[in-house]
Design an enzyme around this catalytic site. Structure first.
Site, PDB file in Angstrom:
ATOM      1  N   GLU A   1    -100.304  -1.997  58.326  1.00 51.18           N
ATOM      2  CA  GLU A   1    -100.088  -3.204  57.520  1.00 51.18           C
ATOM      3  C   GLU A   1     -98.777  -3.873  57.902  1.00 51.18           C
ATOM      4  O   GLU A   1     -98.697  -5.098  58.016  1.00 51.18           O
ATOM      5  CB  GLU A   1    -100.080  -2.852  56.035  1.00 51.18           C
ATOM      6  CG  GLU A   1    -101.439  -2.489  55.483  1.00 51.18           C
ATOM      7  CD  GLU A   1    -101.358  -1.991  54.056  1.00 51.18           C
ATOM      8  OE1 GLU A   1    -100.315  -1.421  53.677  1.00 51.18           O
ATOM      9  OE2 GLU A   1    -102.336  -2.185  53.312  1.00 51.18           O
TER      10      GLU A   1
ATOM     11  N   ASP B   1    -102.573  -9.653  52.325  1.00 50.97           N
ATOM     12  CA  ASP B   1    -102.635  -8.237  51.985  1.00 50.97           C
ATOM     13  C   ASP B   1    -102.231  -8.037  50.525  1.00 50.97           C
ATOM     14  O   ASP B   1    -101.665  -8.939  49.897  1.00 50.97           O
ATOM     15  CB  ASP B   1    -101.676  -7.454  52.911  1.00 50.97           C
ATOM     16  CG  ASP B   1    -102.046  -5.970  53.012  1.00 50.97           C
ATOM     17  OD1 ASP B   1    -101.518  -5.294  53.911  1.00 50.97           O
ATOM     18  OD2 ASP B   1    -102.852  -5.501  52.174  1.00 50.97           O
TER      19      ASP B   1
ATOM     20  N   LYS C   1     -98.540  -5.923  39.195  1.00 51.15           N
ATOM     21  CA  LYS C   1     -97.750  -5.529  40.380  1.00 51.15           C
ATOM     22  C   LYS C   1     -96.368  -6.169  40.390  1.00 51.15           C
ATOM     23  O   LYS C   1     -95.515  -5.791  41.178  1.00 51.15           O
ATOM     24  CB  LYS C   1     -98.502  -5.926  41.659  1.00 51.15           C
ATOM     25  CG  LYS C   1     -99.942  -5.433  41.726  1.00 51.15           C
ATOM     26  CD  LYS C   1     -99.985  -3.929  41.759  1.00 51.15           C
ATOM     27  CE  LYS C   1    -101.398  -3.377  41.940  1.00 51.15           C
ATOM     28  NZ  LYS C   1    -102.017  -3.689  43.221  1.00 51.15           N
TER      29      LYS C   1
ATOM     30  N   ASP D   1     -98.305  -2.839  46.107  1.00 49.78           N
ATOM     31  CA  ASP D   1     -98.199  -1.975  44.926  1.00 49.78           C
ATOM     32  C   ASP D   1     -97.145  -2.491  43.957  1.00 49.78           C
ATOM     33  O   ASP D   1     -97.286  -2.343  42.750  1.00 49.78           O
ATOM     34  CB  ASP D   1     -97.861  -0.540  45.361  1.00 49.78           C
ATOM     35  CG  ASP D   1     -98.999   0.058  46.167  1.00 49.78           C
ATOM     36  OD1 ASP D   1    -100.107   0.180  45.610  1.00 49.78           O
ATOM     37  OD2 ASP D   1     -98.795   0.334  47.359  1.00 49.78           O
TER      38      ASP D   1
ATOM     39  N   GLY E   1    -102.428   2.839  49.545  1.00 54.38           N
ATOM     40  CA  GLY E   1    -103.680   3.228  50.196  1.00 54.38           C
ATOM     41  C   GLY E   1    -103.473   3.946  51.516  1.00 54.38           C
ATOM     42  O   GLY E   1    -104.426   4.255  52.226  1.00 54.38           O
TER      43      GLY E   1
HETATM   44  O1  DER Z   1    -101.938   0.451  50.439  1.00 54.25           O
HETATM   45  C1  DER Z   1    -101.607  -0.729  50.385  1.00 54.25           C
HETATM   46  O2  DER Z   1    -100.567  -1.186  50.917  1.00 54.25           O
HETATM   47  C2  DER Z   1    -102.434  -1.658  49.537  1.00 54.25           C
HETATM   48  O3  DER Z   1    -102.331  -2.990  49.985  1.00 54.25           O
HETATM   49  C3  DER Z   1    -101.862  -1.532  48.144  1.00 54.25           C
HETATM   50  O4  DER Z   1    -100.532  -1.807  48.258  1.00 54.25           O
HETATM   51  C4  DER Z   1    -102.519  -2.442  47.138  1.00 54.25           C
HETATM   52  O5  DER Z   1    -103.751  -1.907  46.863  1.00 54.25           O
HETATM   53  P1  DER Z   1    -104.612  -2.466  45.638  1.00 54.25           P
HETATM   54  O6  DER Z   1    -104.873  -3.917  45.954  1.00 54.25           O
HETATM   55  O7  DER Z   1    -105.847  -1.619  45.682  1.00 54.25           O
HETATM   56  O8  DER Z   1    -103.797  -2.282  44.388  1.00 54.25           O
END
Ligand code: DER
Length: 234
Positions: free
Chosen positions: A106, A84, A124, A87, A100
Site C-alpha cells: 500500500e 485506499d 477512523k 485504520d 489488513g
Molecule cells: O490494511 C489496511 O491498510 C486497510 O486499508 C485498513 O487500513 C482499512 O481497512 P478497512 O477499510 O477494512 O477498515
C-alpha cells in the site's frame, strides 16, 4: 449497517475522482473493496478505459473477478491516483494503515502515485494516532532480535512496556504478508511524535516497513451514514 453506508458514500465519491485513461492504485481492506466494486460498475456502465495496480493479491483477485484490468506496478510505472482505506486519520491526514496486513505494498503504491486519497467512515478520524495498533512488517530472519530492537525504540519514546504481539494468521500460524514477512502489532495508545517513531522504526535492519503514512495522503473522504461525505484536505 451504518458503517457500510458510510463506506459506500466515501467509495462513490472517490469513484467520481477517476478520469478516463487514468493509471490507478487500488487499496486493500473492506472500504477499498467497496471502492473497487463501485469502480467496476462505472467501468462497465461507461466503458471507462483504466489501468490499475493492486496493493494486495486479495484486491487483485477481487478487481479481476469484477472485470477490471489489473497490471503490475512495474507495467504501469507511475500512477495518477491511489484510493485506499485507513485504520486512523489524524488532523494532518497522517494515517495508521496495515490493519489488513498490506501496508508495505500500500505504501509503495501510494508513494508511486501523484495523489493518494483515503476513504473511510468517521470512526477512523482521530485527534492523535496510536489508539489503533501500529503494524510493523518484519523479515522472519532474526525476528525475535528485531522485536527486542523495536521494544528498545519504544522505550526511547516513553512507550516502555506497551504490548507488542506477532500477528497470527487465519490458520493459527504466523500471519504472512504477500511478501512472506511477518507482522508485529504495537499497542501504543498514543504516539506523541509519529515522525520520529517512524524514522526510528525504519532504522532497524529487520524492519521492512511500518504502518505510519506521514505526508502521503492529500485528501480524506469521510463518509456519513446518511450518504453524505466530508472532505478533509491537506
Ligand atoms: O490494511 C489496511 O491498510 C486497510 O486499508 C485498513 O487500513 C482499512 O481497512 P478497512 O477499510 O477494512 O477498515
Amino acid at each position: 449497517k451504518p458503517a457500510d453506508l458510510a463506506k459506500d458514500a466515501a467509495a462513490r465519491a472517490a469513484v467520481a475522482l477517476v478520469e478516463p485513461g487514468m493509471k490507478l492504485g487500488l487499496g486493500t481492506g473492506s472500504t477499498a473493496s467497496v471502492f473497487v466494486r463501485r469502480l467496476a460498475e462505472r467501468v462497465a456502465a461507461e466503458g471507462l478505459e483504466l489501468r490499475c495496480a493492486a496493493t494486495s493479491k486479495a484486491t487483485a483477485d477481487l478487481a479481476t473477478s469484477l472485470g477490471l484490468k489489473i497490471e503490475t506496478l512495474d507495467e504501469l510505472g507511475w500512477l495518477d491516483l491511489t484510493i485506499d482505506g485507513a485504520d486512523e486519520v489524524d488532523p494532518d491526514l497522517n494515517l495508521i494503515k496495515g490493519g489488513g496486513g498490506a501496508h508495505l505494498r500500500e505504501k509503495i503504491v501510494a508513494t508511486a502515485s501523484d495523489r493518494m486519497v483515503v476513504i473511510a467512515d468517521k470512526m477512523k478520524v482521530v485527534e492523535h494516532l496510536g489508539e489503533f495498533h501500529l503494524p510493523v512488517e518484519v523479515v522472519p530472519f532474526g525476528k525475535e532480535a528485531t522485536k527486542k530492537l523495536i521494544e528498545r525504540v519504544l522505550d526511547g519514546h516513553g512507550l516502555a512496556g506497551r504490548p507488542v504481539k506477532w500477528r497470527n494468521g487465519p490458520e493459527g500460524g504466523p500471519f504472512l504478508t504477500d511478501e512472506g514477512n511477518v507482522i508485529l502489532d504495537l499497542y501504543l495508545g498514543r504516539i506523541a511524535d509519529p515522525e520520529k517513531l517512524g524514522r526510528d522504526l525504519s532504522s532497524i535492519a529487520g524492519v521492512v516497513e511500518h504502518g505510519l503514512f506521514l505526508n502521503i495522503c492529500q485528501l480524506a473522504i469521510i463518509g456519513g451514514e446518511d450518504g453524505s461525505v466530508v472532505e478533509l484536505e491537506r
